[in-house]
Design a protein around this motif. Structure first.
Motif, PDB file in Angstrom:
ATOM      1  N   LEU A  70     -54.658 -87.076  19.664  1.00 35.15           N
ATOM      2  CA  LEU A  70     -55.486 -87.794  18.695  1.00 35.15           C
ATOM      3  C   LEU A  70     -56.524 -86.901  18.025  1.00 35.15           C
ATOM      4  CD1 LEU A  70     -55.865 -91.248  20.486  1.00 35.15           C
ATOM      5  CD2 LEU A  70     -54.165 -90.505  18.806  1.00 35.15           C
ATOM      6  N   ASN A  71     -56.717 -85.681  18.557  1.00 31.03           N
ATOM      7  CA  ASN A  71     -57.580 -84.684  17.908  1.00 31.03           C
ATOM      8  C   ASN A  71     -56.786 -83.855  16.896  1.00 31.03           C
ATOM      9  OD1 ASN A  71     -59.865 -85.416  19.410  1.00 31.03           O
ATOM     10  ND2 ASN A  71     -59.248 -84.063  21.095  1.00 31.03           N
ATOM     11  N   GLU A  72     -55.532 -84.245  16.673  1.00 33.85           N
ATOM     12  CA  GLU A  72     -54.617 -83.609  15.721  1.00 33.85           C
ATOM     13  C   GLU A  72     -54.169 -82.211  16.144  1.00 33.85           C
ATOM     14  OE1 GLU A  72     -55.630 -84.106  11.603  1.00 33.85           O
ATOM     15  OE2 GLU A  72     -56.342 -86.151  11.930  1.00 33.85           O
ATOM     16  N   GLU A  73     -54.297 -81.892  17.437  1.00 33.57           N
ATOM     17  CA  GLU A  73     -53.773 -80.632  17.956  1.00 33.57           C
ATOM     18  C   GLU A  73     -52.284 -80.818  18.248  1.00 33.57           C
ATOM     19  OE1 GLU A  73     -57.625 -79.108  20.474  1.00 33.57           O
ATOM     20  OE2 GLU A  73     -56.450 -80.785  21.266  1.00 33.57           O
ATOM     21  N   VAL A  74     -51.479 -79.825  17.859  1.00 31.65           N
ATOM     22  CA  VAL A  74     -50.042 -79.904  18.081  1.00 31.65           C
ATOM     23  C   VAL A  74     -49.735 -79.546  19.531  1.00 31.65           C
ATOM     24  CG1 VAL A  74     -47.779 -79.033  17.383  1.00 31.65           C
ATOM     25  CG2 VAL A  74     -49.576 -79.315  15.670  1.00 31.65           C
ATOM     26  N   LEU A  75     -49.064 -80.466  20.225  1.00 32.58           N
ATOM     27  CA  LEU A  75     -48.713 -80.280  21.631  1.00 32.58           C
ATOM     28  C   LEU A  75     -47.270 -79.809  21.803  1.00 32.58           C
ATOM     29  CD1 LEU A  75     -50.213 -83.598  23.067  1.00 32.58           C
ATOM     30  CD2 LEU A  75     -51.336 -81.373  22.802  1.00 32.58           C
ATOM     31  N   GLY A  76     -46.425 -80.180  20.853  1.00 27.49           N
ATOM     32  CA  GLY A  76     -45.016 -79.846  20.976  1.00 27.49           C
ATOM     33  C   GLY A  76     -44.225 -80.395  19.817  1.00 27.49           C
ATOM     34  N   LEU A  77     -42.915 -80.465  20.018  1.00 29.28           N
ATOM     35  CA  LEU A  77     -42.009 -80.944  18.982  1.00 29.28           C
ATOM     36  C   LEU A  77     -41.024 -81.941  19.557  1.00 29.28           C
ATOM     37  CD1 LEU A  77     -41.080 -77.563  17.246  1.00 29.28           C
ATOM     38  CD2 LEU A  77     -42.667 -79.288  16.389  1.00 29.28           C
ATOM     39  N   VAL A  78     -40.578 -82.844  18.714  1.00 27.47           N
ATOM     40  CA  VAL A  78     -39.483 -83.739  19.058  1.00 27.47           C
ATOM     41  C   VAL A  78     -38.445 -83.579  17.955  1.00 27.47           C
ATOM     42  CG1 VAL A  78     -40.620 -85.743  17.988  1.00 27.47           C
ATOM     43  CG2 VAL A  78     -38.778 -86.098  19.634  1.00 27.47           C
ATOM     44  N   ASP A  79     -37.205 -83.451  18.361  1.00 27.38           N
ATOM     45  CA  ASP A  79     -36.102 -83.281  17.418  1.00 27.38           C
ATOM     46  C   ASP A  79     -35.106 -84.414  17.561  1.00 27.38           C
ATOM     47  OD1 ASP A  79     -36.532 -80.802  16.062  1.00 27.38           O
ATOM     48  OD2 ASP A  79     -35.961 -79.716  17.866  1.00 27.38           O
ATOM     49  N   LEU A  80     -34.700 -84.947  16.432  1.00 25.83           N
ATOM     50  CA  LEU A  80     -33.501 -85.760  16.361  1.00 25.83           C
ATOM     51  C   LEU A  80     -32.476 -84.848  15.704  1.00 25.83           C
ATOM     52  CD1 LEU A  80     -34.884 -89.215  15.182  1.00 25.83           C
ATOM     53  CD2 LEU A  80     -34.129 -88.556  17.475  1.00 25.83           C
ATOM     54  N   PHE A  81     -31.321 -84.671  16.335  1.00 26.22           N
ATOM     55  CA  PHE A  81     -30.340 -83.718  15.828  1.00 26.22           C
ATOM     56  C   PHE A  81     -28.943 -84.317  15.902  1.00 26.22           C
ATOM     57  CE2 PHE A  81     -30.874 -82.985  20.334  1.00 26.22           C
ATOM     58  CZ  PHE A  81     -29.574 -82.857  20.805  1.00 26.22           C
ATOM     59  N   ASP A  82     -28.023 -83.680  15.213  1.00 21.95           N
ATOM     60  CA  ASP A  82     -26.635 -84.162  15.155  1.00 21.95           C
ATOM     61  C   ASP A  82     -26.572 -85.636  14.770  1.00 21.95           C
ATOM     62  OD1 ASP A  82     -25.721 -81.659  15.836  1.00 21.95           O
ATOM     63  OD2 ASP A  82     -25.418 -82.121  17.941  1.00 21.95           O
ATOM     64  N   PHE A  83     -27.425 -86.032  13.824  1.00 19.91           N
ATOM     65  CA  PHE A  83     -27.459 -87.412  13.352  1.00 19.91           C
ATOM     66  C   PHE A  83     -26.100 -87.775  12.756  1.00 19.91           C
ATOM     67  CE2 PHE A  83     -28.804 -90.346   9.752  1.00 19.91           C
ATOM     68  CZ  PHE A  83     -28.869 -91.472  10.550  1.00 19.91           C
ATOM     69  N   ASP A  84     -25.529 -88.840  13.274  1.00 20.11           N
ATOM     70  CA  ASP A  84     -24.211 -89.296  12.850  1.00 20.11           C
ATOM     71  C   ASP A  84     -24.321 -90.766  12.441  1.00 20.11           C
ATOM     72  OD1 ASP A  84     -21.567 -90.127  12.611  1.00 20.11           O
ATOM     73  OD2 ASP A  84     -20.897 -89.128  14.440  1.00 20.11           O
ATOM     74  N   PRO A  85     -24.657 -91.030  11.156  1.00 19.57           N
ATOM     75  CA  PRO A  85     -24.846 -92.419  10.731  1.00 19.57           C
ATOM     76  C   PRO A  85     -23.568 -93.247  10.791  1.00 19.57           C
ATOM     77  CG  PRO A  85     -25.100 -90.910   8.864  1.00 19.57           C
ATOM     78  CD  PRO A  85     -24.942 -90.071  10.087  1.00 19.57           C
ATOM     79  N   LYS A  86     -22.408 -92.626  10.636  1.00 16.38           N
ATOM     80  CA  LYS A  86     -21.145 -93.370  10.707  1.00 16.38           C
ATOM     81  C   LYS A  86     -20.955 -93.971  12.096  1.00 16.38           C
ATOM     82  CE  LYS A  86     -16.127 -92.904  10.427  1.00 16.38           C
ATOM     83  NZ  LYS A  86     -15.849 -93.433  11.745  1.00 16.38           N
ATOM     84  N   ASN A  87     -21.177 -93.155  13.134  1.00 14.92           N
ATOM     85  CA  ASN A  87     -21.006 -93.611  14.510  1.00 14.92           C
ATOM     86  C   ASN A  87     -22.306 -94.103  15.133  1.00 14.92           C
ATOM     87  OD1 ASN A  87     -18.114 -93.093  14.914  1.00 14.92           O
ATOM     88  ND2 ASN A  87     -18.715 -90.981  14.458  1.00 14.92           N
ATOM     89  N   LYS A  88     -23.380 -94.072  14.338  1.00 15.27           N
ATOM     90  CA  LYS A  88     -24.687 -94.615  14.737  1.00 15.27           C
ATOM     91  C   LYS A  88     -25.232 -93.993  16.030  1.00 15.27           C
ATOM     92  CE  LYS A  88     -24.231 -98.999  12.322  1.00 15.27           C
ATOM     93  NZ  LYS A  88     -25.448 -99.064  11.547  1.00 15.27           N
ATOM     94  N   ARG A  89     -25.267 -92.645  16.032  1.00 18.49           N
ATOM     95  CA  ARG A  89     -25.836 -91.955  17.195  1.00 18.49           C
ATOM     96  C   ARG A  89     -26.616 -90.731  16.743  1.00 18.49           C
ATOM     97  NH1 ARG A  89     -20.034 -90.874  18.588  1.00 18.49           N
ATOM     98  NH2 ARG A  89     -19.565 -88.901  17.570  1.00 18.49           N
ATOM     99  N   VAL A  90     -27.487 -90.285  17.631  1.00 16.32           N
ATOM    100  CA  VAL A  90     -28.300 -89.106  17.352  1.00 16.32           C
ATOM    101  C   VAL A  90     -28.737 -88.476  18.671  1.00 16.32           C
ATOM    102  CG1 VAL A  90     -30.523 -90.345  17.202  1.00 16.32           C
ATOM    103  CG2 VAL A  90     -30.188 -88.228  15.892  1.00 16.32           C
ATOM    104  N   GLY A  91     -28.803 -87.142  18.687  1.00 12.60           N
ATOM    105  CA  GLY A  91     -29.309 -86.411  19.844  1.00 12.60           C
ATOM    106  C   GLY A  91     -30.828 -86.348  19.802  1.00 12.60           C
ATOM    107  N   LEU A  92     -31.421 -86.190  20.962  1.00 17.55           N
ATOM    108  CA  LEU A  92     -32.878 -86.150  21.092  1.00 17.55           C
ATOM    109  C   LEU A  92     -33.276 -84.962  21.947  1.00 17.55           C
ATOM    110  CD1 LEU A  92     -35.772 -87.366  21.070  1.00 17.55           C
ATOM    111  CD2 LEU A  92     -35.050 -88.864  22.940  1.00 17.55           C
ATOM    112  N   GLY A  93     -34.271 -84.233  21.487  1.00 23.52           N
ATOM    113  CA  GLY A  93     -34.838 -83.130  22.248  1.00 23.52           C
ATOM    114  C   GLY A  93     -36.349 -83.158  22.140  1.00 23.52           C
ATOM    115  N   ILE A  94     -37.014 -82.851  23.242  1.00 20.36           N
ATOM    116  CA  ILE A  94     -38.480 -82.856  23.282  1.00 20.36           C
ATOM    117  C   ILE A  94     -38.950 -81.599  23.990  1.00 20.36           C
ATOM    118  CG2 ILE A  94     -40.541 -84.021  24.170  1.00 20.36           C
ATOM    119  CD1 ILE A  94     -38.873 -86.581  24.305  1.00 20.36           C
ATOM    120  N   ILE A  95     -39.994 -80.986  23.433  1.00 18.80           N
ATOM    121  CA  ILE A  95     -40.653 -79.899  24.150  1.00 18.80           C
ATOM    122  C   ILE A  95     -42.161 -80.046  23.988  1.00 18.80           C
ATOM    123  CG2 ILE A  95     -40.439 -78.281  22.221  1.00 18.80           C
ATOM    124  CD1 ILE A  95     -40.052 -76.258  24.837  1.00 18.80           C
TER     125      ILE A  95
END
Length: 177
Positions: A70-95
């Motif tokens: 909430l102090n706007e300091e960046v703690l990490g990243l979250v990724d949604l990857f391999d988004f496949d709208p046809k099959n309605k799925r997506v990968g998730l990664g967090i660091i």
């Protein structure tokens, strides 16, 4: 009202000012094992990446957001990857980069926010994650957040002269209670 805001964190798009954070993260050999990175990135390449980070997930099949306190300091990243709208799925990664920011509920908030976003905004049916079998903390967190183990990829990651197993977990919308 910010759509992706939790109790102690929020998720936001990458900004040009994130260059140094991204440079530090992407060039940290400790995370290469999980990211699949095999060589360092230049600031020039990362600057170009940031200049194109606004592109739509439907076009590039990926969305990367900064995890901020909430102090706007960046703690990490979250990724949604391999988004496949046809099959309605997506990968998730967090660091979460710094260990001092871990085990404070950040991961659970991120997973809750990003799953909600993926289900409601992207209209996916399922999210999946890949976690090293030895990463018991992450496995526990994802299971606690409703992900189920659906398989183990044996000898999937070769790192530091040995093979490691990777666990595949899924969270399917219809199975969410």
């Amino acid at each position: 009202m910010l759509l992706l805001k939790g109790d102690t964190i929020f998720l936001r798009a990458l900004e040009p000012t994130d260059l140094d954070f991204l440079y530090h993260l992407e060039n940290n050999p400790d995370v290469w094992e999980i990211s699949g990175t095999t060589s360092p990135f230049s600031k020039f390449v990362l600057k170009e990446y940031l200049e194109n980070a606004h592109r739509d997930i439907y076009e590039v099949k990926q969305l990367r957001l900064c995890i901020c306190n909430l102090n706007e300091e960046v703690l990490g990243l979250v990724d949604l990857f391999d988004f496949d709208p046809k099959n309605k799925r997506v990968g998730l990664g967090i660091i979460v980069l710094n260990t001092i920011d871990r085990n404070k509920g950040v991961g659970g908030q991120v997973i809750g926010l990003i799953c909600d976003y993926a289900y409601k905004v992207l209209d996916v049916k399922q999210l999946y994650v890949n976690v090293l079998e030895e990463n018991e903390i992450s496995l526990h967190l994802f299971k606690k957040m409703g992900f189920q183990v659906v398989g183990v990829k044996e000898d999937w990651i070769y790192s530091n002269g040995k093979y490691k197993n990777e666990v595949l977990l899924q969270k399917i919308k219809d199975n969410v209670h």
